[in-house]
Design an enzyme around this catalytic site. Sequence first.
Site, mmCIF file in Angstrom:
data_model
loop_
_atom_site.group_PDB
_atom_site.id
_atom_site.type_symbol
_atom_site.label_atom_id
_atom_site.label_comp_id
_atom_site.label_asym_id
_atom_site.label_seq_id
_atom_site.Cartn_x
_atom_site.Cartn_y
_atom_site.Cartn_z
ATOM 1 N N HIS A 1 -12.457 12.170 -18.024
ATOM 2 C CA HIS A 1 -12.911 13.472 -17.539
ATOM 3 C C HIS A 1 -12.256 14.598 -18.342
ATOM 4 O O HIS A 1 -12.922 15.562 -18.733
ATOM 5 C CB HIS A 1 -12.581 13.594 -16.047
ATOM 6 C CG HIS A 1 -13.191 14.761 -15.370
ATOM 7 N ND1 HIS A 1 -12.434 15.802 -14.880
ATOM 8 C CD2 HIS A 1 -14.479 15.059 -15.072
ATOM 9 C CE1 HIS A 1 -13.227 16.683 -14.308
ATOM 10 N NE2 HIS A 1 -14.477 16.259 -14.413
ATOM 11 N N ASP B 1 -18.911 15.466 -14.834
ATOM 12 C CA ASP B 1 -18.468 15.407 -13.436
ATOM 13 C C ASP B 1 -19.111 14.232 -12.700
ATOM 14 O O ASP B 1 -18.463 13.579 -11.877
ATOM 15 C CB ASP B 1 -18.763 16.726 -12.714
ATOM 16 C CG ASP B 1 -17.702 17.788 -12.975
ATOM 17 O OD1 ASP B 1 -16.562 17.427 -13.342
ATOM 18 O OD2 ASP B 1 -18.000 18.982 -12.797
#
EC number: 3.1.1.4
Length: 167
Positions: free
Chosen positions: A67, A97
């Site tokens: 991420h 996300d």
Amino acid sequence: MQVVLGSLFLLLLSTSHGWQIRDRIGDNELEERIIYPGTLWCGHGNKSSGPNELGRFKHTDACCRTHDMCPDVMSAGESKHGLTNTASHTRLSCDCDDKFYDCLKNSADTISSYFVGKMYFNLIDTKCYKLEHPVTGCGERTEGRCLHYTVDKSKPKVYQWFDLRKY
């Protein structure tokens, strides 16, 4: 012990705005206080000595590392894709996300992933952006977030902000 640490971490974050703690503390202390216990990548910045180092909760940490390395991010105040990030924290593409959400949900580190997911997706009021047909409304809303958007498919796609799923 992990549940206690996770609870303390969530309590700490509930008194913060975005990723920043309101107390007056030094930059080094802030970074140490905001990384989830047992990880090196889950929180503000990272504490790793390199891209291959992971903390005790390796599966959760690997999700956070991926991420953190999202190639499509928008820093606070930055404009990109015709959008401006007015938040006090970095926002990411919805693709990154969504992958983070799925990674945490499928992690073998169930407790640490649960707390990191709750913190990022539920406590931090953030949005993501993606290229989609213009939004005309929200078909279903819960807890202040749109779950299903209605779009005008007769118009070309444009970058827009979208609510994150609840964890």
